[in-house]
Design an enzyme around this catalytic site. Structure first.
Site, PDB file in Angstrom:
ATOM      1  N   ILE A 177       0.771  -1.205  -0.163  1.00 39.58           N
ATOM      2  CA  ILE A 177       0.011   0.041  -0.064  1.00 39.58           C
ATOM      3  C   ILE A 177       0.835   1.256   0.070  1.00 39.58           C
ATOM      4  O   ILE A 177       0.553   2.242  -0.645  1.00 39.58           O
ATOM      5  CB  ILE A 177      -0.959   0.162   1.151  1.00 39.58           C
ATOM      6  N   HIS A 217      -3.070  -1.142   8.138  1.00 39.43           N
ATOM      7  CA  HIS A 217      -2.332  -1.938   9.278  1.00 39.43           C
ATOM      8  C   HIS A 217      -1.755  -0.960  10.360  1.00 39.43           C
ATOM      9  O   HIS A 217      -1.635  -1.226  11.703  1.00 39.43           O
ATOM     10  CB  HIS A 217      -1.212  -2.893   8.564  1.00 39.43           C
ATOM     11  N   HIS A 268      -6.003  -9.443  10.116  1.00 43.98           N
ATOM     12  CA  HIS A 268      -6.260  -8.275  10.716  1.00 43.98           C
ATOM     13  C   HIS A 268      -7.543  -7.990  10.417  1.00 43.98           C
ATOM     14  O   HIS A 268      -8.310  -7.297  11.069  1.00 43.98           O
ATOM     15  CB  HIS A 268      -5.377  -7.047  10.198  1.00 43.98           C
ATOM     16  N   VAL A 273      -4.935  -7.706   1.222  1.00 46.57           N
ATOM     17  CA  VAL A 273      -5.422  -9.089   1.637  1.00 46.57           C
ATOM     18  C   VAL A 273      -6.114  -8.991   2.867  1.00 46.57           C
ATOM     19  O   VAL A 273      -5.728  -8.259   3.854  1.00 46.57           O
ATOM     20  CB  VAL A 273      -4.438 -10.036   1.966  1.00 46.57           C
TER      21      VAL A 273
END
Length: 260
Positions: free
Chosen positions: A85, A146, A209, A205
């Protein structure tokens, strides 16, 4: 005659049910844009590579192993595209690994992460709104990334401000392990009149998380924290890699890959 390949590099995932829907889908989209090149896959997470091999009996190359294999098989023209990302620690590693092979191929090009240039942010904002725009003024969209201790964590705040300053006051960006934190985002949402919240992983994906930190039943998941605040919560547990519009953005980066 030149032998050409396109190597798509991902962090990787051991979640079988999402791997081909996300990473595999991005790879296929990139391969379709480069029909004269052989598609190859590599992961940067050795732990994931080991788990996949142990559980599924499938050997996925580590990035350097993939490049060594291409050299040994006589490939001389390679495009490397990451599915990251942002330009964080994981992409730093990809760039470092690829640069170690400079001069060993006749042509070696590297494509950049999804959020690199200011234009990239605008394209991602446009694509998010196209795919996930809140249905009404009582609904907020929260994208969960994340997060990282790397200075590139500022990417999340920049994307958040792109939405806010662009007049999209009902779109927020939060992170599992960085800034903005869940509490920061919940605080911003308060008092704005929202009754409903849609949660979407800002991740290629939808693995651990997305399944647990975003949508899980645990009391500290984003879903549970939002419900505790009284919001009606909808979770879209799909990685961006499943979405053709985001696949297209990665393809554009691959086509713009620069010689190292």
């Amino acid at each position: 005659m030149s032998k050409k390949a396109v190597l798509v590099v991902s962090y990787g995932t051991s979640y079988i049910e999402t791997r081909e829907k996300t990473i595999g889908a991005v790879e296929k989209a990139v391969a379709a844009a480069y029909p004269d090149r052989e598609l190859r896959r590599a992961f940067t997470a050795r732990m994931v590579i080991d788990i996949v091999k142990r559980k599924e009996g499938i050997q996925i190359d580590f990035i350097k192993d993939a490049l060594d294999r291409l050299l040994s098989e006589g490939f001389d023209d390679v495009v490397v595209q990451s599915t990251h990302i942002m330009n964080g620690g994981q992409f730093d590693y990809v760039a470092q690994a690829v640069n170690e092979y400079k001069g060993r191929f006749a042509s070696l090009c590297l494509g950049l992460p999804l959020l690199t240039s200011d234009e990239d942010y605008d394209r991602v904002v446009e694509t998010v709104l196209q795919e996930f725009a809140p249905a009404d003024d009582e609904t907020a969209l929260v994208l969960m990334g994340h997060g990282t201790v790397h200075y590139a964590n500022a990417t999340y705040s920049q994307l958040h401000l792109k939405f806010q300053y662009g007049g999209h006051r009902n779109v927020f960006v939060t992170t599992v392990g960085g800034v903005p934190e869940f509490d920061d985002t919940i605080g911003e949402l308060g008092g704005e009149g929202f009754r409903k919240v849609v949660l979407v992983p800002l991740m290629v994906v939808a693995g651990d998380h997305a399944t647990n930190d975003l949508a899980g039943p645990e009391e500290d998941s984003l879903r549970s924290l939002m419900e505790k605040e009284g919001y009606q919560v909808t979770c879209i547990v799909k990685g961006l890699g499943e979405n053709p519009a985001f696949q297209k953005l990665f393809v554009e980066h691959a086509l713009a890959a620069k010689q190292i």
